[in-house]
Design an enzyme around this catalytic site. Structure first.
Site, PDB file in Angstrom:
ATOM      1  N   HIS A  11       0.838  -1.200   0.000  1.00  0.00           N
ATOM      2  CA  HIS A  11       0.000   0.000   0.000  1.00  0.00           C
ATOM      3  C   HIS A  11       0.874   1.251   0.000  1.00  0.00           C
ATOM      4  O   HIS A  11       1.697   1.421   0.900  1.00  0.00           O
ATOM      5  CB  HIS A  11      -0.892  -0.024   1.254  1.00  0.00           C
ATOM      6  CG  HIS A  11      -1.922   1.046   1.290  1.00  0.00           C
ATOM      7  ND1 HIS A  11      -2.188   1.787   2.407  1.00  0.00           N
ATOM      8  CD2 HIS A  11      -2.773   1.504   0.325  1.00  0.00           C
ATOM      9  CE1 HIS A  11      -3.159   2.644   2.149  1.00  0.00           C
ATOM     10  NE2 HIS A  11      -3.526   2.499   0.900  1.00  0.00           N
ATOM     11  N   HIS A  53      -1.107  11.320  -1.755  1.00  0.00           N
ATOM     12  CA  HIS A  53      -2.404  10.846  -1.269  1.00  0.00           C
ATOM     13  C   HIS A  53      -3.364  11.962  -0.861  1.00  0.00           C
ATOM     14  O   HIS A  53      -4.513  12.000  -1.274  1.00  0.00           O
ATOM     15  CB  HIS A  53      -2.194   9.888  -0.079  1.00  0.00           C
ATOM     16  CG  HIS A  53      -3.483   9.378   0.481  1.00  0.00           C
ATOM     17  ND1 HIS A  53      -4.196  10.046   1.472  1.00  0.00           N
ATOM     18  CD2 HIS A  53      -4.225   8.288   0.168  1.00  0.00           C
ATOM     19  CE1 HIS A  53      -5.296   9.366   1.745  1.00  0.00           C
ATOM     20  NE2 HIS A  53      -5.348   8.298   0.971  1.00  0.00           N
TER      21      HIS A  53
HETATM   22  O1  G3P Z   1      -6.367   1.544  -3.211  1.00  0.00           O
HETATM   23  C1  G3P Z   1      -6.560   1.104  -1.896  1.00  0.00           C
HETATM   24  C2  G3P Z   1      -6.455   2.251  -0.928  1.00  0.00           C
HETATM   25  O2  G3P Z   1      -5.278   2.949  -1.197  1.00  0.00           O
HETATM   26  C3  G3P Z   1      -7.627   3.188  -0.977  1.00  0.00           C
HETATM   27  O3  G3P Z   1      -7.618   4.140   0.011  1.00  0.00           O
HETATM   28  O4  G3P Z   1      -7.184   6.350   0.972  1.00  0.00           O
HETATM   29  O5  G3P Z   1      -5.452   4.598   1.133  1.00  0.00           O
HETATM   30  O6  G3P Z   1      -5.929   5.692  -1.049  1.00  0.00           O
HETATM   31  P1  G3P Z   1      -6.489   5.244   0.260  1.00  0.00           P
HETATM   32 MG    MG Z   2      -4.669   4.594  -2.450  1.00  0.00          MG
END
Ligand code: G3P
Ligand code: MG
Length: 243
Positions: A11, A53
């Site tokens: 992630h 992000h």
């Molecule tokens: O793509 C999975 C996840 O990254 C979605 O949420 O807020 O971490 O980008 P976020």
């Molecule tokens: Mg994401």
């Protein structure tokens, strides 16, 4: 090359180990033996695509304000590593182009999350897709494109990339409509709202089901036992041991 998803996706790189959405975070995932990474793409003011992000710069950089109001030159020198640890002082916000070249050199599979600044859904999606067509090696496996934005997914529907719809609340008729309308092959769901019944419902439709964000090994084992295809993790190395 054939599209082959892995069960564990880093992630924002491996953001439990290194500052999120940076080149070093992607390298860290690779070092840990992870084969796929996810990262977030948005447009800076001048039209440069960057890997970031939040809407605001404050949490992960030494800058201030909305990223949508900054030209890339104004954010290019920001430090986005020292908030995480002194070890990463001087880490920079990558451009999409830099990031693609880096992950391609590491032979990583990618999930590109289109995360538009407010009102920039279409523009962000089209530029992201255009960049992928120009800069992602044809010989690499196709990127999985995902978004919470229906506008972004609609824009991507005819580009022949595999698509995933991101959701954080459960409304079956709503997600079914988006998936059908945009030719998505995957549903990406907040793991907190998954149940065995919901997983079965998605799998019955022949879709891939990806769950975010899973940092607990027991939870990953449970989700895999329900039929979840892949999980996103900040500590993908922990989950790899269980997968
Ligand atoms: O793509 C999975 C996840 O990254 C979605 O949420 O807020 O971490 O980008 P976020
Ligand atoms: Mg994401």
């Amino acid at each position: 090359m054939k599209f082959q998803l892995e069960k564990v996706i880093g992630h924002r790189g491996a953001c439990g180990h290194a500052p999120e959405n940076t080149l070093v975070s992607m390298s860290k995932a690779h070092e840990l033996g992870i084969k796929w990474v996810e990262f977030d793409v948005k447009l800076a003011k001048c039209g440069e695509l960057v890997i970031f992000h939040d809407s605001l710069l404050e949490r992960t950089t030494n800058g201030m304000g909305s990223i949508a109001n900054h030209d890339f030159l104004a954010i290019a020198d920001l430090d986005c590593g020292s908030w995480f640890s002194q070890q990463y002082v001087g880490e920079k916000i990558p451009t999409f182009k830099q990031l693609l070249s880096h992950v391609a050199s590491l032979n990583l599979g990618i999930n590109v999350e289109i995360k538009p600044c407010e009102g920039k859904d279409l523009e962000t999606a089209l530029q992201t897709l255009d960049h992928l067509m120009s800069h992602w090696p044809v010989a690499s496996q196709p990127p999985l494109i995902s978004s919470f934005s229906k506008i972004a997914l609609q824009a991507a529907a005819n580009w022949h990339f595999p698509l995933g719809y991101l959701i954080n609340c459960w409304d079956s008729s709503a997600w079914e409509e988006v998936l059908d309308h945009c030719n998505c092959i995957a549903l990406h769901v907040d793991q907190k709202i998954l149940t065995p019944q919901r997983v079965a419902q998605v799998k019955k439709k022949g879709l891939l089901l990806l769950a975010y964000t899973v940092n607990d090994t027991a939870r990953a084992t449970e989700l895999f036992s329900w039929g979840v295809d892949a999980v996103f993790s900040d500590f993908p190395d922990r989950i790899l041991l269980e997968a």
